[in-house]
Design a protein around this motif. Structure first.
Motif, mmCIF file in Angstrom:
data_model
loop_
_atom_site.group_PDB
_atom_site.id
_atom_site.type_symbol
_atom_site.label_atom_id
_atom_site.label_comp_id
_atom_site.label_asym_id
_atom_site.label_seq_id
_atom_site.Cartn_x
_atom_site.Cartn_y
_atom_site.Cartn_z
ATOM 1 N N GLY A 52 13.814 18.250 -7.766
ATOM 2 C CA GLY A 52 13.841 19.404 -8.673
ATOM 3 C C GLY A 52 14.598 20.615 -8.185
ATOM 4 O O GLY A 52 15.377 21.210 -8.915
ATOM 5 N N ASN A 53 14.361 21.023 -6.926
ATOM 6 C CA ASN A 53 15.068 22.217 -6.452
ATOM 7 C C ASN A 53 15.244 22.187 -4.933
ATOM 8 O O ASN A 53 14.761 21.269 -4.258
ATOM 9 C CB ASN A 53 14.363 23.499 -6.925
ATOM 10 C CG ASN A 53 12.983 23.659 -6.326
ATOM 11 O OD1 ASN A 53 12.702 23.156 -5.234
ATOM 12 N ND2 ASN A 53 12.107 24.365 -7.040
ATOM 13 N N ALA A 54 15.893 23.215 -4.402
ATOM 14 C CA ALA A 54 16.257 23.224 -2.978
ATOM 15 C C ALA A 54 15.028 23.331 -2.085
ATOM 16 O O ALA A 54 15.021 22.794 -0.968
ATOM 17 C CB ALA A 54 17.227 24.377 -2.706
ATOM 18 N N ASP A 55 13.978 24.018 -2.564
ATOM 19 C CA ASP A 55 12.771 24.145 -1.733
ATOM 20 C C ASP A 55 12.102 22.782 -1.537
ATOM 21 O O ASP A 55 11.612 22.469 -0.453
ATOM 22 C CB ASP A 55 11.766 25.106 -2.390
ATOM 23 C CG ASP A 55 12.145 26.556 -2.107
ATOM 24 O OD1 ASP A 55 13.063 26.774 -1.289
ATOM 25 O OD2 ASP A 55 11.530 27.451 -2.721
ATOM 26 N N ASN A 100 0.846 -1.182 0.000
ATOM 27 C CA ASN A 100 0.000 0.000 0.000
ATOM 28 C C ASN A 100 0.894 1.249 0.000
ATOM 29 O O ASN A 100 1.842 1.311 0.773
ATOM 30 C CB ASN A 100 -0.832 -0.066 1.284
ATOM 31 C CG ASN A 100 -2.063 0.776 1.208
ATOM 32 O OD1 ASN A 100 -2.222 1.555 0.276
ATOM 33 N ND2 ASN A 100 -2.923 0.609 2.197
ATOM 34 N N ALA A 101 0.616 2.211 -0.876
ATOM 35 C CA ALA A 101 1.498 3.388 -0.960
ATOM 36 C C ALA A 101 0.700 4.684 -0.905
ATOM 37 O O ALA A 101 -0.342 4.809 -1.547
ATOM 38 C CB ALA A 101 2.308 3.341 -2.246
ATOM 39 N N SER A 102 1.205 5.649 -0.127
ATOM 40 C CA SER A 102 0.731 7.029 -0.233
ATOM 41 C C SER A 102 1.678 7.722 -1.186
ATOM 42 O O SER A 102 2.874 7.387 -1.233
ATOM 43 C CB SER A 102 0.803 7.733 1.112
ATOM 44 O OG SER A 102 -0.139 7.198 1.989
ATOM 45 N N SER A 103 1.182 8.719 -1.939
ATOM 46 C CA SER A 103 2.104 9.393 -2.854
ATOM 47 C C SER A 103 1.964 10.901 -2.777
ATOM 48 O O SER A 103 0.854 11.426 -2.641
ATOM 49 C CB SER A 103 1.877 8.904 -4.290
ATOM 50 O OG SER A 103 0.522 8.943 -4.612
ATOM 51 N N VAL A 104 3.095 11.555 -2.837
ATOM 52 C CA VAL A 104 3.153 13.020 -2.768
ATOM 53 C C VAL A 104 3.899 13.518 -4.004
ATOM 54 O O VAL A 104 5.011 13.069 -4.297
ATOM 55 C CB VAL A 104 3.855 13.464 -1.463
ATOM 56 C CG1 VAL A 104 4.319 14.902 -1.542
ATOM 57 C CG2 VAL A 104 2.913 13.262 -0.279
ATOM 58 N N VAL A 105 3.276 14.472 -4.715
ATOM 59 C CA VAL A 105 3.858 14.988 -5.958
ATOM 60 C C VAL A 105 4.785 16.156 -5.635
ATOM 61 O O VAL A 105 4.385 17.112 -4.974
ATOM 62 C CB VAL A 105 2.744 15.479 -6.909
ATOM 63 C CG1 VAL A 105 3.329 15.979 -8.216
ATOM 64 C CG2 VAL A 105 1.722 14.383 -7.156
ATOM 65 N N SER A 106 6.026 16.042 -6.113
ATOM 66 C CA SER A 106 6.970 17.147 -5.908
ATOM 67 C C SER A 106 7.090 17.988 -7.180
ATOM 68 O O SER A 106 7.469 19.158 -7.117
ATOM 69 C CB SER A 106 8.342 16.597 -5.538
ATOM 70 O OG SER A 106 8.699 15.617 -6.492
ATOM 71 N N MET A 148 16.941 18.559 -12.073
ATOM 72 C CA MET A 148 17.306 19.104 -10.746
ATOM 73 C C MET A 148 18.224 20.291 -10.978
ATOM 74 O O MET A 148 19.180 20.178 -11.771
ATOM 75 C CB MET A 148 18.020 18.013 -9.939
ATOM 76 C CG MET A 148 18.640 18.436 -8.631
ATOM 77 S SD MET A 148 17.425 18.627 -7.331
ATOM 78 C CE MET A 148 17.838 17.250 -6.275
ATOM 79 N N ASP A 149 17.961 21.427 -10.298
ATOM 80 C CA ASP A 149 18.890 22.554 -10.501
ATOM 81 C C ASP A 149 20.094 22.418 -9.557
ATOM 82 O O ASP A 149 20.111 21.572 -8.666
ATOM 83 C CB ASP A 149 18.160 23.900 -10.387
ATOM 84 C CG ASP A 149 17.624 24.164 -8.984
ATOM 85 O OD1 ASP A 149 18.125 23.546 -8.019
ATOM 86 O OD2 ASP A 149 16.685 24.981 -8.864
ATOM 87 N N GLU A 150 21.094 23.266 -9.761
ATOM 88 C CA GLU A 150 22.365 23.131 -9.032
ATOM 89 C C GLU A 150 22.165 23.342 -7.520
ATOM 90 O O GLU A 150 22.711 22.594 -6.705
ATOM 91 C CB GLU A 150 23.378 24.149 -9.601
ATOM 92 C CG GLU A 150 24.793 24.032 -9.092
ATOM 93 C CD GLU A 150 25.415 22.621 -9.200
ATOM 94 O OE1 GLU A 150 25.114 21.900 -10.169
ATOM 95 O OE2 GLU A 150 26.194 22.254 -8.289
ATOM 96 N N VAL A 160 8.376 22.384 -10.791
ATOM 97 C CA VAL A 160 8.483 21.858 -9.426
ATOM 98 C C VAL A 160 7.443 22.587 -8.586
ATOM 99 O O VAL A 160 7.280 23.811 -8.703
ATOM 100 C CB VAL A 160 9.901 22.098 -8.861
ATOM 101 C CG1 VAL A 160 10.012 21.526 -7.458
ATOM 102 C CG2 VAL A 160 10.943 21.464 -9.781
ATOM 103 N N LEU A 161 6.686 21.862 -7.777
ATOM 104 C CA LEU A 161 5.673 22.495 -6.940
ATOM 105 C C LEU A 161 6.350 23.410 -5.911
ATOM 106 O O LEU A 161 7.513 23.186 -5.531
ATOM 107 C CB LEU A 161 4.821 21.435 -6.237
ATOM 108 C CG LEU A 161 3.578 20.989 -7.007
ATOM 109 C CD1 LEU A 161 3.937 20.324 -8.326
ATOM 110 C CD2 LEU A 161 2.716 20.063 -6.166
ATOM 111 N N ALA A 162 5.604 24.374 -5.448
ATOM 112 C CA ALA A 162 6.147 25.301 -4.442
ATOM 113 C C ALA A 162 6.357 24.558 -3.122
ATOM 114 O O ALA A 162 5.660 23.573 -2.850
ATOM 115 C CB ALA A 162 5.163 26.445 -4.234
#
Ligand SMILES: Cc1ncc(COP(=O)(O)OP(=O)(O)O)c(N)n1
Ligand SMILES: Cc1nc(C(=O)O)sc1CCOP(=O)(O)O
Length: 527
Positions: free
Chosen positions: A78-81, A30-36, A121-123, A51-53
């Motif tokens: 995707g990014n640092a946030d 069973n899996a929950s999933s979160v979109v980044s 993915m950014d730097e 990339v989501l906020a």
């Protein structure tokens, strides 16, 4: 039912979160999933991505934070946030797990670019990943390009790859699985070789550091199957959630993905999509999918050819007919600790037996081993010598039985060359994968039931597992079940189709060993 958390980017074309979810579903987890992040891509390229906020990722994670997850799989961030939101979540999730004295297993597939080449993915994200997330990760699964990018080490040979994996450890990784290194054994492009390095003792049931190479078949014309990296990491996460140790989860996942690539279906976009065969829910793959495990890179190109366990002919004729049937049945197989026991049991009609003398100096056992080999030859019995392989080779024993630890020191090439048969103990997927690389004369599976004859870290495998192993391995190897086997249990195991059951106490610790032996032989007569 176990439940895992999947965090990652969506991909409509066969990778990413949707694929992760399919793999979990296939494995019954069973899996929950979160979109980044949301991406638009296919095998030709990445056309769009967002990339989501931080607040959007955080609020998704907040909405499921009351129930702690014991396994979290991370894909594209995707990014640092996005990294920050996930790092904060893992910390609060681990806080909830504190009362259970544990932390979540975190499996991270460091998605830096699509297989079609587009950056994902950014730097700044990469730097945040390395500094903030890496220390929280149980296993990181880069391919060699991602490993180069994360470590800054350019990889052009196998030594570079090992150095870069080590560098990732220095940066804070505990367990690294580098995927698909075509660099090993570069002449053999039919193999896909992975390198696993573990330094914190969390990978195996014994709590030991370990590293190994896993070599699987590289299926022809299947070079552009998408989503293999995501699926591998998700399958590892699923197996961990089902209670398997990390090393076994990796071996199982590699076999599963091999099966998915081998059976991949061609989509209308002329792209292969992973497809698993519905062979079996516990071993959802076939023997050709199982990887081989070796401890050193130079072993990847070695092949051994051990003599087969002959069908023992009638003792009157004295002829041993070498029957190359892979599923030769070794029958009732007592494991005894003295020459005296061989002398008592062999005349009763036993056809396979093991002399297992522990912790003696070779000089002190050589005479008994010589006498045991002579006796076994006289009665045309398959005698396996446990551990003392040099003496067995020297005196031309029928066979040798070795445990996994013994494999580190024994000289496989000289045993194979001597014509001695080799039996090897296994207790897990990892040990079976290692044994497949050796290609022995038989494979022992244990412990099947609780045993009082030996202290071991494994819980009993049970009859159902024997059925699965018989399906997976039984067409290629004679199999022997061991551990806690008595008459009733032997009767149950007979139904699995296994060809042999080995036992200590059910024969040598009974009041009437003759009766016990006769009953067992009669039970197994028609096998
Ligand atoms: C038939 C058979 N199966 C398993 C074992 C166990 O061997 P090993 O792992 O080497 O452990 P020890 O026997 O050395 O304690 C076996 N001996 N025989
Ligand atoms: C020596 C040994 N090896 C095992 C394994 O699982 O590898 S179980 C085992 C002990 C078998 O003794 P009994 O029949 O008395 O349980």
């Amino acid at each position: 039912m176990s439940k895992i958390l999947l965090i990652g980017g969506t991909d409509p074309s066969g990778a990413g979160l949707q694929t992760d979810w399919q793999v979990a579903h296939y494995l019954g987890v069973n899996a929950s999933s979160v979109v980044s992040a949301v991406t638009s891509q296919n095998s030709e390229g990445v056309f769009d991505q967002g990339v989501l906020a931080y607040s959007q990722i955080k609020s998704q994670l907040d909405s499921i934070k009351s129930e702690p997850f014991t396994v979290i799989k991370i894909g594209m961030l995707g990014n640092a946030d996005a990294v920050k939101a996930v790092v904060e979540f893992i910390a609060s999730n681990n806080q909830l797990l504190k009362s259970k004295h544990r932390k979540a297993f975190v499996i991270a597939d460091p998605v830096l670019a699509s297989s079609s080449g587009g950056a994902l993915m950014d730097e700044a994200g990469k730097q945040a990943f390395l500094s903030d997330l890496l220390p929280l990760i149980t296993l990181i699964t880069p391919n060699s390009d991602e490993l180069e990018s994360l470590t800054g080490i350019s990889i052009s040979n196998e030594q570079d790859l090992a150095t870069a994996a080590q560098q990732l450890i220095t940066l804070g990784a505990k367990n690294v699985l580098v995927k698909g290194g075509h660099l090993y054994n570069a002449n053999d492009t039919n193999q896909s070789n992975d390198l696993f390095v573990s330094v914190d003792g969390s990978a195996n049931i014994k709590g030991e550091e370990e590293s190994f190479y896993l070599s699987g078949e590289r299926w022809k014309n299947r070079s552009n199957v998408r989503g293999t990296g995501c699926s591998l990491a998700t399958a590892i996460a699923c197996q961990l959630s089902l209670g398997f140790p990390l090393n076994d989860s990796i071996v199982y996942a590699k076999a599963l993905i091999s099966n998915g690539i081998r059976n991949a279906s061609l989509t209308e976009n002329n792209q292969y999509k992973l497809q698993f065969s519905h062979y079996d829910t516990h071993h959802p793959f076939e023997l050709m999918d199982m990887p081989k495990l070796v401890k050193h890179a130079e072993m990847l190109s070695k092949n051994f050819n051990f003599a087969c366990c002959d069908a023992v002919s009638d003792s009157n004729s004295g002829n041993i007919i070498c029957n190359k049937e892979p599923n030769n049945k070794l029958g009732i197989y007592p494991v005894v600790d003295s020459l005296e026991w061989l002398q008592k049991l062999i005349p009763l009609g036993i056809k396979t037996i093991q002399l297992r003398i522990k912790d003696q100096h070779p000089d002190d056992v050589e005479e008994d081993i010589i006498a045991a080999i002579k006796l076994a030859k006289k009665y045309n019995v398959r005698l396996f010598i446990n551990d003392y392989w040099q003496l067995a080779v020297k005196h031309q024993a029928y066979g040798i039985h070795l445990g996994q630890e013994d494999l580190d020191d024994a000289d496989m090439a000289s045993i194979a060359q001597s014509g001695c048969r080799l039996g090897v103990s296994t207790h897990s997927y990892t040990e079976v994968a290692r044994t497949l690389a050796i290609n022995p004369s038989y494979i022992a599976l244990g412990p099947i039931y609780e045993t009082t004859s030996k202290i071991m870290p494994w819980i009993p495998q049970g009859v159902t597992a024997v059925e699965k192993w018989v399906n997976l391995l039984g067409k290629q190897f004679p199999l022997v079940a061991i551990g806690g086997i008595n008459y009733q249990r032997a009767a149950a195991l007979k139904q699995t189709g296994i060809g042999s059951v080995a036992m200590i106490s059910a024969i040598i610790k009974t009041e009437n060993y003759e009766l016990a032996t006769e009953e067992l032989l009669e039970l197994w007569e028609d096998v």
